[in-house]
Design an enzyme around this catalytic site. Structure first.
Site, PDB file in Angstrom:
ATOM      1  N   ARG A   1     -76.778  45.128  -7.055  1.00 34.41           N
ATOM      2  CA  ARG A   1     -75.852  44.405  -7.256  1.00 34.41           C
ATOM      3  C   ARG A   1     -76.055  43.011  -7.149  1.00 34.41           C
ATOM      4  O   ARG A   1     -76.989  42.577  -6.471  1.00 34.41           O
ATOM      5  CB  ARG A   1     -74.729  44.839  -6.449  1.00 34.41           C
ATOM      6  CG  ARG A   1     -74.066  45.900  -6.675  1.00 34.41           C
ATOM      7  CD  ARG A   1     -73.811  47.121  -5.574  1.00 34.41           C
ATOM      8  NE  ARG A   1     -73.017  45.556  -4.773  1.00 34.41           N
ATOM      9  CZ  ARG A   1     -72.266  45.826  -3.567  1.00 34.41           C
ATOM     10  NH1 ARG A   1     -71.926  46.865  -3.183  1.00 34.41           N
ATOM     11  NH2 ARG A   1     -71.402  44.860  -2.695  1.00 34.41           N
TER      12      ARG A   1
ATOM     13  N   ARG B   1     -71.859  36.916   2.570  1.00 34.97           N
ATOM     14  CA  ARG B   1     -71.082  37.803   2.613  1.00 34.97           C
ATOM     15  C   ARG B   1     -70.760  38.155   4.004  1.00 34.97           C
ATOM     16  O   ARG B   1     -70.166  38.088   5.019  1.00 34.97           O
ATOM     17  CB  ARG B   1     -71.739  38.930   1.970  1.00 34.97           C
ATOM     18  CG  ARG B   1     -70.661  39.049   0.233  1.00 34.97           C
ATOM     19  CD  ARG B   1     -72.082  39.763  -0.386  1.00 34.97           C
ATOM     20  NE  ARG B   1     -71.720  41.612   0.225  1.00 34.97           N
ATOM     21  CZ  ARG B   1     -72.492  42.563  -0.289  1.00 34.97           C
ATOM     22  NH1 ARG B   1     -73.470  41.825  -0.890  1.00 34.97           N
ATOM     23  NH2 ARG B   1     -72.759  43.439   0.108  1.00 34.97           N
TER      24      ARG B   1
ATOM     25  N   ARG C   1     -61.267  45.065   5.769  1.00 36.48           N
ATOM     26  CA  ARG C   1     -61.614  43.776   6.166  1.00 36.48           C
ATOM     27  C   ARG C   1     -61.070  42.500   6.797  1.00 36.48           C
ATOM     28  O   ARG C   1     -62.066  41.901   7.597  1.00 36.48           O
ATOM     29  CB  ARG C   1     -62.379  43.967   5.223  1.00 36.48           C
ATOM     30  CG  ARG C   1     -64.093  43.683   4.927  1.00 36.48           C
ATOM     31  CD  ARG C   1     -64.385  43.778   3.154  1.00 36.48           C
ATOM     32  NE  ARG C   1     -65.147  43.956   3.503  1.00 36.48           N
ATOM     33  CZ  ARG C   1     -66.167  44.678   2.701  1.00 36.48           C
ATOM     34  NH1 ARG C   1     -65.866  45.653   2.834  1.00 36.48           N
ATOM     35  NH2 ARG C   1     -67.766  44.580   1.997  1.00 36.48           N
TER      36      ARG C   1
ATOM     37  N   LYS D   1     -72.728  52.113   5.556  1.00 37.64           N
ATOM     38  CA  LYS D   1     -71.772  52.482   5.311  1.00 37.64           C
ATOM     39  C   LYS D   1     -71.169  53.403   4.393  1.00 37.64           C
ATOM     40  O   LYS D   1     -70.797  54.607   4.619  1.00 37.64           O
ATOM     41  CB  LYS D   1     -70.068  51.303   5.585  1.00 37.64           C
ATOM     42  CG  LYS D   1     -69.910  50.628   6.432  1.00 37.64           C
ATOM     43  CD  LYS D   1     -68.842  49.285   6.250  1.00 37.64           C
ATOM     44  CE  LYS D   1     -69.143  48.802   4.688  1.00 37.64           C
ATOM     45  NZ  LYS D   1     -70.052  48.133   5.268  1.00 37.64           N
TER      46      LYS D   1
ATOM     47  N   ARG E   1     -82.198  47.273  -1.751  1.00 35.88           N
ATOM     48  CA  ARG E   1     -80.641  48.554  -1.922  1.00 35.88           C
ATOM     49  C   ARG E   1     -80.380  48.430  -3.312  1.00 35.88           C
ATOM     50  O   ARG E   1     -80.305  47.894  -4.462  1.00 35.88           O
ATOM     51  CB  ARG E   1     -78.996  48.176  -1.914  1.00 35.88           C
ATOM     52  CG  ARG E   1     -78.332  49.107  -2.321  1.00 35.88           C
ATOM     53  CD  ARG E   1     -77.046  49.653  -1.485  1.00 35.88           C
ATOM     54  NE  ARG E   1     -75.973  47.541  -1.116  1.00 35.88           N
ATOM     55  CZ  ARG E   1     -75.131  47.182  -0.805  1.00 35.88           C
ATOM     56  NH1 ARG E   1     -74.300  48.195  -0.456  1.00 35.88           N
ATOM     57  NH2 ARG E   1     -74.210  45.718  -0.603  1.00 35.88           N
TER      58      ARG E   1
HETATM   59  P1  ADP Z   1     -70.853  45.807   0.940  1.00 36.54           P
HETATM   60  O1  ADP Z   1     -70.523  46.835   2.241  1.00 36.54           O
HETATM   61  O2  ADP Z   1     -72.999  45.699   0.954  1.00 36.54           O
HETATM   62  O3  ADP Z   1     -69.765  44.438   2.149  1.00 36.54           O
HETATM   63  P2  ADP Z   1     -68.930  46.276  -0.890  1.00 36.54           P
HETATM   64  O4  ADP Z   1     -69.067  46.836  -1.741  1.00 36.54           O
HETATM   65  O5  ADP Z   1     -68.039  46.943   0.434  1.00 36.54           O
HETATM   66  O6  ADP Z   1     -69.453  45.787  -0.357  1.00 36.54           O
HETATM   67  O7  ADP Z   1     -68.084  44.591  -0.565  1.00 36.54           O
HETATM   68  C1  ADP Z   1     -68.181  43.960  -2.453  1.00 36.54           C
HETATM   69  C2  ADP Z   1     -67.318  43.312  -2.908  1.00 36.54           C
HETATM   70  O8  ADP Z   1     -66.129  43.099  -2.609  1.00 36.54           O
HETATM   71  C3  ADP Z   1     -67.259  42.034  -1.180  1.00 36.54           C
HETATM   72  O9  ADP Z   1     -67.712  41.213  -1.193  1.00 36.54           O
HETATM   73  C4  ADP Z   1     -65.752  41.677  -1.636  1.00 36.54           C
HETATM   74  O10 ADP Z   1     -65.475  40.118  -2.651  1.00 36.54           O
HETATM   75  C5  ADP Z   1     -64.980  42.507  -2.409  1.00 36.54           C
HETATM   76  N1  ADP Z   1     -64.294  43.901  -1.559  1.00 36.54           N
HETATM   77  C6  ADP Z   1     -64.558  44.744  -0.843  1.00 36.54           C
HETATM   78  N2  ADP Z   1     -63.923  45.077   0.259  1.00 36.54           N
HETATM   79  C7  ADP Z   1     -62.758  44.308   0.372  1.00 36.54           C
HETATM   80  C8  ADP Z   1     -61.507  43.920   1.373  1.00 36.54           C
HETATM   81  N3  ADP Z   1     -61.215  45.202   1.594  1.00 36.54           N
HETATM   82  N4  ADP Z   1     -60.849  43.217   0.981  1.00 36.54           N
HETATM   83  C9  ADP Z   1     -61.319  42.437   0.248  1.00 36.54           C
HETATM   84  N5  ADP Z   1     -62.263  41.579  -1.104  1.00 36.54           N
HETATM   85  C10 ADP Z   1     -63.177  42.816  -0.581  1.00 36.54           C
HETATM   86  P1  ADP Z   2     -73.052  49.153   3.860  1.00 36.66           P
HETATM   87  O1  ADP Z   2     -72.109  50.229   2.623  1.00 36.66           O
HETATM   88  O2  ADP Z   2     -72.946  48.861   4.727  1.00 36.66           O
HETATM   89  O3  ADP Z   2     -72.743  47.835   2.980  1.00 36.66           O
HETATM   90  P2  ADP Z   2     -75.207  50.867   2.327  1.00 36.66           P
HETATM   91  O4  ADP Z   2     -74.693  52.690   2.655  1.00 36.66           O
HETATM   92  O5  ADP Z   2     -74.455  51.054   0.964  1.00 36.66           O
HETATM   93  O6  ADP Z   2     -74.308  50.107   3.471  1.00 36.66           O
HETATM   94  O7  ADP Z   2     -76.884  50.882   2.854  1.00 36.66           O
HETATM   95  C1  ADP Z   2     -77.518  49.438   2.669  1.00 36.66           C
HETATM   96  C2  ADP Z   2     -79.069  49.284   2.496  1.00 36.66           C
HETATM   97  O8  ADP Z   2     -79.849  50.305   3.335  1.00 36.66           O
HETATM   98  C3  ADP Z   2     -78.987  50.710   1.242  1.00 36.66           C
HETATM   99  O9  ADP Z   2     -80.062  50.333   0.512  1.00 36.66           O
HETATM  100  C4  ADP Z   2     -79.369  52.524   1.693  1.00 36.66           C
HETATM  101  O10 ADP Z   2     -80.297  53.189   1.152  1.00 36.66           O
HETATM  102  C5  ADP Z   2     -79.876  51.697   3.104  1.00 36.66           C
HETATM  103  N1  ADP Z   2     -79.674  52.285   4.172  1.00 36.66           N
HETATM  104  C6  ADP Z   2     -78.633  52.674   5.251  1.00 36.66           C
HETATM  105  N2  ADP Z   2     -78.606  53.396   5.815  1.00 36.66           N
HETATM  106  C7  ADP Z   2     -79.832  52.591   6.503  1.00 36.66           C
HETATM  107  C8  ADP Z   2     -80.634  53.266   8.059  1.00 36.66           C
HETATM  108  N3  ADP Z   2     -79.967  53.985   9.009  1.00 36.66           N
HETATM  109  N4  ADP Z   2     -82.217  52.701   7.407  1.00 36.66           N
HETATM  110  C9  ADP Z   2     -82.823  52.811   6.397  1.00 36.66           C
HETATM  111  N5  ADP Z   2     -81.722  52.115   5.107  1.00 36.66           N
HETATM  112  C10 ADP Z   2     -80.439  52.670   5.817  1.00 36.66           C
END
Ligand code: ADP
Ligand code: ADP
Length: 219
Positions: A162, A173, A90, A15, A129
């Site tokens: 992270r 998660r 979410r 995302k 990541r």
């Molecule tokens: P990822 O896309 O890798 O799941 P995020 O950066 O979106 O990670 O989220 C990291 C953490 O921040 C989540 O595990 C949660 O604890 C918190 N968080 C993010 N967005 C939300 C949301 N919309 N509602 C509740 N908690 C959230």
């Molecule tokens: P999210 O925000 O959904 O948690 P991220 O955009 O942070 O996901 O992506 C998670 C990890 O996967 C990052 O290290 C990113 O560089 C990698 N990644 C994202 N899209 C792809 C893809 N299409 N193929 C391979 N690796 C990817």
């Protein structure tokens, strides 16, 4: 008319990566709820300290706290043209809150790409990541490496792994995603906004498909 796009998908689906591309193409502010929490944590604000407990466990921050944080962000001037939401909503309660907020602004959610990726791939993506300290730009040690290891290509800041990308927290998660966030897929499908995207392809391929589908849906 403002354009509101919601990016759905499990942790690690891509995302944040795709948001960087979409935000530029459609000239929309990228709002990542996780990034706002991490920024508050870095600045040791009250919100940051509260969110930390939940984030460390891989759980969701309570809805009321998250909803009011997003409301504040959406009320800022740069969101007059719309926004690209990444990581919010979410839960069904957050989706309802967002719908209410947008209705007050005489706007609505226009499109909801759902990035689908298998659990195996998610775990590999999160384990590799690397995130930039300054702006949260994301890299992958194998699939999207920075030009210089440990340094962000875009702003030269340090890259870090992270805490919540550790295997134990990742499992929780993903569990939380299945229980609390997956119902939103049906919610937005019923609203007629859902766009299914195969997230297993390369970053560029996923980006091209997303942009093409979004152009059709919102322009
Ligand atoms: P990822 O896309 O890798 O799941 P995020 O950066 O979106 O990670 O989220 C990291 C953490 O921040 C989540 O595990 C949660 O604890 C918190 N968080 C993010 N967005 C939300 C949301 N919309 N509602 C509740 N908690 C959230
Ligand atoms: P999210 O925000 O959904 O948690 P991220 O955009 O942070 O996901 O992506 C998670 C990890 O996967 C990052 O290290 C990113 O560089 C990698 N990644 C994202 N899209 C792809 C893809 N299409 N193929 C391979 N690796 C990817």
């Amino acid at each position: 008319m403002p354009i509101y796009i919601v990016l759905l998908g499990p942790p690690g689906a891509g995302k944040g990566t795709q948001a960087q591309i979409i935000s530029k193409t459609f000239d929309l502010p990228h709002i990542s709820s996780g990034a706002i929490f991490r920024d508050n944590l870095k600045r040791k604000t009250q919100l940051g300290m509260l969110a930390k407990e939940y984030m460390d466990r891989g759980e969701l921050v309570p809805d009321d706290v998250t909803n009011s944080m997003i409301r504040n962000r959406l009320e800022q001037e740069d969101c007059a043209k719309g926004a690209l939401l990444d990581g919010y909503p979410r839960t069904p309660a957050q989706a309802q809150a967002l719908s209410d907020m947008l209705q007050e602004m005489h706007a609505k959610v226009n499109a909801v790409p759902n990035i689908k990726v298998s659990e195996e791939v998610l775990i590999e993506r999160l384990a590799g990541r690397w995130t930039c300290r300054a702006e949260g730009h994301v890299y992958h040690e194998k699939y999207n490496p920075p030009r210089t290891p440990g340094i962000c290509d875009l702003d030269g800041s340090e890259l870090y792994q992270r805490d919540d990308d550790k295997a134990e927290t990742v499992k929780n998660r993903i569990q939380v995603y299945f229980q609390q966030t997956m119902p939103l897929i049906d919610y937005y499908r019923q609203a007629g906004n859902l766009i299914e995207v195969d997230g297993a392809k390369s970053i560029d391929q996923v980006g091209e498909e997303l942009i093409a589908a979004l152009r059709k849906a919102v322009l």
